[in-house]
Design a protein around this motif. Structure first.
Motif, short mmCIF file in Angstrom:
data_model
loop_
_atom_site.label_atom_id
_atom_site.label_comp_id
_atom_site.label_asym_id
_atom_site.label_seq_id
_atom_site.Cartn_x
_atom_site.Cartn_y
_atom_site.Cartn_z
N ASN A 189 4.66 -37.88 -62.67
CA ASN A 189 2.79 -38.21 -63.59
C ASN A 189 2.18 -39.15 -63.69
OD1 ASN A 189 2.27 -34.65 -62.91
ND2 ASN A 189 4.23 -34.97 -63.40
N MET A 190 2.57 -40.10 -63.02
CA MET A 190 2.33 -41.27 -63.30
C MET A 190 1.06 -41.52 -63.30
SD MET A 190 3.74 -45.28 -63.10
CE MET A 190 4.40 -45.20 -61.65
N ASN A 191 0.52 -42.04 -64.72
CA ASN A 191 -1.28 -41.93 -64.67
C ASN A 191 -1.84 -40.79 -65.33
OD1 ASN A 191 -1.43 -45.14 -64.19
ND2 ASN A 191 -1.18 -44.52 -61.79
N LYS A 192 -1.11 -39.95 -65.20
CA LYS A 192 -1.90 -38.76 -65.62
C LYS A 192 -0.64 -38.10 -67.31
CE LYS A 192 -1.60 -36.47 -61.28
NZ LYS A 192 -1.59 -36.04 -60.07
N VAL A 193 -1.28 -37.27 -67.56
CA VAL A 193 -0.79 -37.13 -68.84
C VAL A 193 -0.30 -35.98 -68.83
CG1 VAL A 193 -1.63 -36.80 -71.68
CG2 VAL A 193 -3.04 -37.68 -70.64
N VAL A 194 1.42 -35.79 -69.25
CA VAL A 194 2.00 -34.72 -69.58
C VAL A 194 2.53 -34.30 -70.89
CG1 VAL A 194 4.07 -33.96 -68.87
CG2 VAL A 194 3.37 -35.68 -67.93
N THR A 195 1.46 -32.81 -71.12
CA THR A 195 1.08 -32.52 -72.71
C THR A 195 2.86 -32.02 -73.00
OG1 THR A 195 1.67 -29.90 -71.39
CG2 THR A 195 -0.91 -31.23 -71.89
N ARG A 196 2.30 -32.22 -74.72
CA ARG A 196 3.35 -32.08 -74.77
C ARG A 196 3.89 -30.28 -74.85
NH1 ARG A 196 5.01 -35.07 -79.30
NH2 ARG A 196 6.34 -33.30 -80.39
N GLN A 197 3.44 -29.45 -74.50
CA GLN A 197 3.62 -28.07 -74.54
C GLN A 197 3.63 -28.26 -72.78
OE1 GLN A 197 3.53 -25.69 -76.16
NE2 GLN A 197 4.13 -24.48 -74.34
N LEU A 198 3.72 -28.58 -72.04
CA LEU A 198 4.29 -28.21 -70.21
C LEU A 198 5.65 -29.28 -70.89
CD1 LEU A 198 4.85 -28.40 -67.85
CD2 LEU A 198 3.65 -30.50 -67.37
N ILE A 199 6.23 -30.16 -71.32
CA ILE A 199 7.92 -30.81 -71.70
C ILE A 199 8.63 -29.97 -72.07
CG2 ILE A 199 8.86 -32.34 -72.90
CD1 ILE A 199 6.26 -34.12 -72.64
N ILE A 221 6.82 -48.83 -72.81
CA ILE A 221 6.37 -47.68 -71.03
C ILE A 221 5.73 -46.58 -71.69
CG2 ILE A 221 8.50 -46.78 -70.15
CD1 ILE A 221 7.56 -48.06 -67.41
N ILE A 222 6.65 -45.70 -72.63
CA ILE A 222 5.54 -44.41 -72.51
C ILE A 222 4.64 -44.87 -73.79
CG2 ILE A 222 6.41 -42.60 -73.23
CD1 ILE A 222 9.22 -43.60 -72.45
N ILE A 223 4.02 -44.09 -73.31
CA ILE A 223 2.50 -44.31 -74.23
C ILE A 223 2.21 -42.67 -74.91
CG2 ILE A 223 -0.37 -44.64 -74.17
CD1 ILE A 223 0.24 -46.00 -71.73
N THR A 224 1.75 -42.68 -76.11
CA THR A 224 1.73 -41.49 -76.34
C THR A 224 1.02 -41.18 -77.22
OG1 THR A 224 3.69 -41.73 -78.08
CG2 THR A 224 2.07 -40.49 -79.01
N LEU A 225 -0.10 -40.09 -76.59
CA LEU A 225 -1.42 -39.93 -76.58
C LEU A 225 -1.72 -39.17 -78.09
CD1 LEU A 225 -1.38 -40.44 -73.62
CD2 LEU A 225 -4.10 -40.46 -74.12
N LYS A 226 -1.84 -38.65 -78.94
CA LYS A 226 -1.61 -38.12 -80.20
C LYS A 226 -2.61 -37.06 -80.62
CE LYS A 226 -1.79 -38.66 -85.22
NZ LYS A 226 -0.42 -39.42 -86.11
N GLY A 227 -1.19 -36.03 -80.19
CA GLY A 227 -1.38 -34.65 -80.60
C GLY A 227 -1.53 -33.80 -78.92
N ARG A 268 1.99 -40.49 -71.50
CA ARG A 268 1.98 -41.15 -70.13
C ARG A 268 2.71 -42.48 -69.43
NH1 ARG A 268 -3.65 -42.21 -70.85
NH2 ARG A 268 -3.01 -44.67 -70.65
N ILE A 269 2.96 -42.55 -68.36
CA ILE A 269 3.60 -43.81 -68.31
C ILE A 269 2.10 -44.43 -66.80
CG2 ILE A 269 5.05 -45.12 -66.69
CD1 ILE A 269 7.04 -42.85 -67.48
N ASP A 270 1.86 -45.33 -67.45
CA ASP A 270 0.54 -46.30 -66.49
C ASP A 270 2.02 -47.02 -65.05
OD1 ASP A 270 -1.49 -44.47 -67.57
OD2 ASP A 270 -2.33 -45.98 -69.30
N GLU A 271 0.81 -47.21 -64.04
CA GLU A 271 1.30 -48.07 -63.16
C GLU A 271 0.54 -49.50 -63.93
OE1 GLU A 271 1.11 -48.57 -58.20
OE2 GLU A 271 0.02 -46.77 -59.43
#
Length: 82
Positions: free
Chosen positions: A26-36, A68-74, A78-81
């Motif tokens: 899911n590069m360049n997309k947010v993977v939600t905590r709920q999905l994980i 490399i792993i970016i946290t979007l608080k709450g 995401r991992i960006d290319e």
């Protein structure tokens, strides 16, 4: 699957590999905590708590020794290319 950095293999558990693959798929997309949480439950059949995601992400980051792993608080991760 195998992860390496600078030609050296990084020892990740099978679940850590699956989480990392989920992020890369899911590069360049947010993977939600709920999905994980849902995916971990699918993969293991174990009850999963919000803190479980935090712990796994911390372990993966430490083993990769990378930001490399970016946290979007709450929201999620995401991992960006680059």
């Amino acid at each position: 699957m195998e992860v390496s950095k600078n030609g050296e293999a990084i020892n990740l558990s099978s679940l850590e590999l699956k989480i990392l693959a989920l992020l890369f798929n899911n590069m360049n997309k947010v993977v939600t905590r709920q999905l994980i949480i849902e995916r971990i439950w699918e993969w293991t059949g174990n009850d999963v708590y919000d803190n479980t995601v935090t712990v796994y992400m911390k372990r993966i980051r430490e083993k990769l020794a990378s930001d490399i792993i970016i946290t979007l608080k709450g929201v999620g991760y995401r991992i960006d290319e680059k």
